[in-house]
Write a protein that holds these residues in place. Sequence first.
Motif, mmCIF file in Angstrom:
data_model
loop_
_atom_site.group_PDB
_atom_site.id
_atom_site.type_symbol
_atom_site.label_atom_id
_atom_site.label_comp_id
_atom_site.label_asym_id
_atom_site.label_seq_id
_atom_site.Cartn_x
_atom_site.Cartn_y
_atom_site.Cartn_z
ATOM 1 N N ALA A 135 58.044 -16.821 -5.992
ATOM 2 C CA ALA A 135 56.707 -16.218 -6.467
ATOM 3 C C ALA A 135 56.922 -14.767 -7.318
ATOM 4 O O ALA A 135 55.943 -14.571 -8.126
ATOM 5 C CB ALA A 135 56.349 -15.691 -4.791
ATOM 6 N N ARG A 136 57.897 -14.132 -6.909
ATOM 7 C CA ARG A 136 58.136 -12.877 -7.641
ATOM 8 C C ARG A 136 58.377 -13.276 -9.281
ATOM 9 O O ARG A 136 57.813 -12.688 -9.925
ATOM 10 C CB ARG A 136 59.415 -12.288 -7.297
ATOM 11 C CG ARG A 136 59.943 -11.176 -7.975
ATOM 12 C CD ARG A 136 61.376 -10.644 -7.279
ATOM 13 N NE ARG A 136 62.028 -9.879 -8.019
ATOM 14 C CZ ARG A 136 63.083 -8.898 -7.916
ATOM 15 N NH1 ARG A 136 63.425 -9.237 -6.566
ATOM 16 N NH2 ARG A 136 63.803 -8.022 -8.831
ATOM 17 N N ALA A 167 63.184 -26.840 1.082
ATOM 18 C CA ALA A 167 63.040 -25.587 0.309
ATOM 19 C C ALA A 167 62.502 -25.739 -1.201
ATOM 20 O O ALA A 167 61.691 -24.794 -1.632
ATOM 21 C CB ALA A 167 64.512 -24.959 0.258
ATOM 22 N N VAL A 168 62.933 -26.562 -1.895
ATOM 23 C CA VAL A 168 62.567 -26.716 -3.129
ATOM 24 C C VAL A 168 60.998 -27.126 -3.342
ATOM 25 O O VAL A 168 60.189 -26.780 -4.013
ATOM 26 C CB VAL A 168 63.382 -28.061 -3.749
ATOM 27 C CG1 VAL A 168 62.914 -28.418 -5.270
ATOM 28 C CG2 VAL A 168 64.726 -27.208 -4.276
ATOM 29 N N GLU A 169 60.508 -28.077 -2.297
ATOM 30 C CA GLU A 169 59.306 -28.401 -2.295
ATOM 31 C C GLU A 169 58.421 -27.100 -2.011
ATOM 32 O O GLU A 169 57.365 -27.202 -2.704
ATOM 33 C CB GLU A 169 58.951 -29.586 -1.072
ATOM 34 C CG GLU A 169 59.541 -30.780 -1.461
ATOM 35 C CD GLU A 169 59.368 -31.819 -0.219
ATOM 36 O OE1 GLU A 169 58.910 -31.302 0.842
ATOM 37 O OE2 GLU A 169 59.352 -33.049 -0.629
ATOM 38 N N ALA A 170 58.655 -26.473 -1.085
ATOM 39 C CA ALA A 170 57.760 -25.467 -0.976
ATOM 40 C C ALA A 170 57.711 -24.431 -1.835
ATOM 41 O O ALA A 170 56.813 -23.846 -2.469
ATOM 42 C CB ALA A 170 58.344 -24.427 0.480
ATOM 43 N N ALA A 171 58.872 -23.922 -2.722
ATOM 44 C CA ALA A 171 59.060 -23.210 -3.682
ATOM 45 C C ALA A 171 58.193 -23.563 -4.846
ATOM 46 O O ALA A 171 57.433 -22.816 -5.587
ATOM 47 C CB ALA A 171 60.440 -22.856 -4.098
ATOM 48 N N ALA A 173 55.655 -25.740 -4.828
ATOM 49 C CA ALA A 173 54.380 -25.592 -4.387
ATOM 50 C C ALA A 173 53.885 -24.434 -4.650
ATOM 51 O O ALA A 173 52.551 -23.889 -5.269
ATOM 52 C CB ALA A 173 53.992 -26.260 -3.008
ATOM 53 N N GLU A 174 54.541 -23.374 -4.417
ATOM 54 C CA GLU A 174 54.184 -22.053 -4.440
ATOM 55 C C GLU A 174 54.010 -21.418 -5.761
ATOM 56 O O GLU A 174 53.280 -20.644 -6.427
ATOM 57 C CB GLU A 174 55.206 -20.885 -3.848
ATOM 58 C CG GLU A 174 54.939 -19.573 -3.783
ATOM 59 C CD GLU A 174 53.555 -18.991 -3.308
ATOM 60 O OE1 GLU A 174 53.204 -17.604 -3.355
ATOM 61 O OE2 GLU A 174 52.888 -19.855 -2.455
ATOM 62 N N GLY A 179 50.194 -20.657 -10.685
ATOM 63 C CA GLY A 179 49.807 -20.930 -12.135
ATOM 64 C C GLY A 179 51.211 -21.204 -12.795
ATOM 65 O O GLY A 179 50.843 -21.257 -14.172
ATOM 66 N N ALA A 180 52.274 -21.284 -12.340
ATOM 67 C CA ALA A 180 53.551 -21.402 -12.946
ATOM 68 C C ALA A 180 54.052 -22.923 -13.025
ATOM 69 O O ALA A 180 53.878 -23.455 -11.872
ATOM 70 C CB ALA A 180 54.526 -20.302 -12.626
ATOM 71 N N ARG A 181 54.639 -23.297 -14.163
ATOM 72 C CA ARG A 181 55.577 -24.359 -14.058
ATOM 73 C C ARG A 181 57.112 -24.270 -13.760
ATOM 74 O O ARG A 181 57.444 -22.991 -13.911
ATOM 75 C CB ARG A 181 55.374 -25.152 -15.453
ATOM 76 C CG ARG A 181 54.059 -25.806 -15.729
ATOM 77 C CD ARG A 181 53.935 -26.733 -16.832
ATOM 78 N NE ARG A 181 53.785 -25.757 -17.958
ATOM 79 C CZ ARG A 181 53.806 -26.215 -19.291
ATOM 80 N NH1 ARG A 181 53.763 -27.329 -19.591
ATOM 81 N NH2 ARG A 181 53.427 -25.299 -20.303
ATOM 82 N N VAL A 182 57.802 -25.007 -13.227
ATOM 83 C CA VAL A 182 58.987 -24.811 -12.746
ATOM 84 C C VAL A 182 60.122 -25.869 -13.468
ATOM 85 O O VAL A 182 59.715 -26.934 -13.773
ATOM 86 C CB VAL A 182 59.186 -25.170 -11.277
ATOM 87 C CG1 VAL A 182 60.743 -24.832 -10.666
ATOM 88 C CG2 VAL A 182 58.446 -24.250 -10.559
#
Length: 358
Positions: A135-136, A167-171, A173-174, A179-182
Amino acid sequence: MLHIKGRVLVGPDEIRDELWVRDGRISYERPAGARDVRELTGWVLPGLVDAHCHVGLDTHGPVDDSTSEKQAVTDRDAGALLLRDAGSPSDTRWIDDREDLPRIIRAGRHIARTRRYIRNFAHEIEPDDLVAYVAREARNGDGWVKLVGDWIDRDAGDLTACWPRGAVEAAIAEAHRLGARVTAHCFAEDSLADLVEAGIDCVEHATGLTEDTIPLFAERGVAIVPTLVNIATFPQLADGGQDKFPRWSDHMRRLHERRYDTVRAAHDAGIPVFVGTDAGGSLAHGLVAAEVAELVKAGIPPLEALSATTWGAREWLRRPGLSEGASADLVVYESDPREDVRVLAAPRRVVLRGRVIG
């Protein structure tokens, strides 16, 4: 005012004979009362895209502003006018105020597992903190977040996945909520399925793709940025680790040996492939033309390799190309780059924000 004549490659199937630049913007109509016009001729492309580089980073970590400037200038002079900075510990926002430096799309700082990445590069954290750090960096970046998906595990003596699936799923999703892609650094095989099924948008390097995961990437539309000019260094890395981590060294050699087959299979399956160099860690900047040539060597048709650093890459990154009214960020070449992508290594002129550089 600038008038460029020759062959303007607006898109893979659209060619115009000329364009005008006025007040830094592209026009395909002659401006009324055009005076003091500078003429250029040649083959015109949108400013090239390096979709994986690191401005503000070298082998030791963050660098000073003077070094960051030299890195950005080197990319600019090579024709790379749009950079996706795939992780940097330096604050390079000041570059945005410079009319003579490339545009940068930042992914914030790398997020890695504790003691599982290069020292001084990343936030090094444990899974319980992953969502908060994603998120940061989603707030700090320009629409992207960069994870380190795998790295050498000293206990295992080989590459292993860094994050539990939950952990990856939650991150991810956040990040999407914000509005960011990972994207994620991944060399090996083991982390890929979990990352894709967790909703990741892109994978860097992707040397571990196999016949099992390639269809999954294609089905989900997950892009890859192979960074083949960086993968070329794997044998040297493997040699350096042979005595201490022989399993890892052998693994890195195998990934290197099949690198072209991996990229070709990914392309043939319909996985989006884009150009990135990984410049700024151990590699010099200005390698975008070399990476396009590597994609062609891997078996990607030249026009598609060209799109992976021009029209297609800009669409993927949601940035304009040579459209009416867009900022005049373009490169002029002596001959047709569609016929020989090696032309990209020798720009005749670089135009950034409507200004002719050099």
